[in-house]
Design an enzyme around this catalytic site. Sequence first.
Site, mmCIF file in Angstrom:
data_model
loop_
_atom_site.group_PDB
_atom_site.id
_atom_site.type_symbol
_atom_site.label_atom_id
_atom_site.label_comp_id
_atom_site.label_asym_id
_atom_site.label_seq_id
_atom_site.Cartn_x
_atom_site.Cartn_y
_atom_site.Cartn_z
ATOM 1 N N SER A 1 0.840 -1.193 0.000
ATOM 2 C CA SER A 1 0.000 0.000 0.000
ATOM 3 C C SER A 1 0.879 1.248 0.000
ATOM 4 O O SER A 1 1.549 1.534 -0.980
ATOM 5 C CB SER A 1 -0.971 -0.040 1.191
ATOM 6 N N HIS B 1 -9.100 1.076 0.367
ATOM 7 C CA HIS B 1 -8.959 0.022 -0.644
ATOM 8 C C HIS B 1 -10.306 -0.641 -0.956
ATOM 9 O O HIS B 1 -10.414 -1.859 -1.047
ATOM 10 C CB HIS B 1 -7.932 -1.017 -0.196
#
Length: 366
Positions: A87, A191
Amino acid sequence: MKTYMFPGQGSQSKGMGASLFDKFADLTEKADQILGYSIKALCLCDERNELNNTQFTQPALYVVNALSYFDKLQNDHTEPDYAIGHSLGEFNALLAAGCYDFDTGLQLVKKRGELMSQAPQGAMAAILNASKSEIESILEFHGLNNVDLANYNTPSQIVISGAQAEIIQAQQHFEDAGAIYYPLNTSGAFHSRFMQPASELFFDYLQGFTFSQPRFPVISNVTARPYESEDIVKNLCEQLKSCVYWSDGIEYLLNLNRDNGIPMDFEEIGHGEVLTKLLRTIKNKVPITEKSTSTESDPNKSNAATNTLIIDWNNQHPIGTKVNSIHAQFQQLETRSPAKALSENNAVVYMKGYYGYFSLDELIFE
């Protein structure tokens, strides 16, 4: 071959980067100018309890990861063959590959953290001991249509993200199915589809920057394959609303190892060992090539791997060992049992003050 792994949100803790800020004083000063506050004070003192707030966490991790990488280069003088970041850590992987400089990367991360902190209300939860297909089946069967898979960390550690009411509702369904369910302390449904507005705003922001071709392959969280230079803007925006396919990316790298016949070494660059522990679990659980047999279909192999993990743990960590979970809400834990096998692929340990167990692959040391 060498792969550097850069950790993301969840690996932060007060005191990180202590040996780096003065060593790289010029970059630390640049960071202060870009951010408008002292990055050293945030990481080492955190007097206003901001380090776990997304808009502060992301710049802090980016800076510590970056300085850790520069420190590594000073010592080894060689770049890795591949890089991958989880990420937020993907921004450090792209920095390492020369797609932009330190200042540019920090500007991007600062904006990303601000946008994510302003995301609509939502929730996230980690699910252990359930496969991707099992999780998707449970969500579909119970009509939880506003929940997405957010992080595919290992074949048995997956994070879901979505509408807060449905994340809360999902807990009982997963626990009834025998999974371990950890609500995560996040301010938004990261996400997931709920990050679409932030993704669009980030896309607009990225139009003001120019990116270079990576000097070595960087594995994308979105595709689990190497970046192409023309995909940088697209992937960084998509990443906000897409599942982080960490396990798939690591499996891709492991398959390269087998295909080329050259050992692939992985090293985590930054604070903590979150990714190192995920890597160990992935190596034990995923099929490496189409010709090989997965550990899930070979009980003897999976038992051997789990037993080795348990023996190593118990030799090094007696009852009373102090650990933290990779999940922010479970910190300052103390073991009350030796490690043992809960199933052929799951080594666990019990903690003082907690009824349930913790998988070894989700624990880090204080």
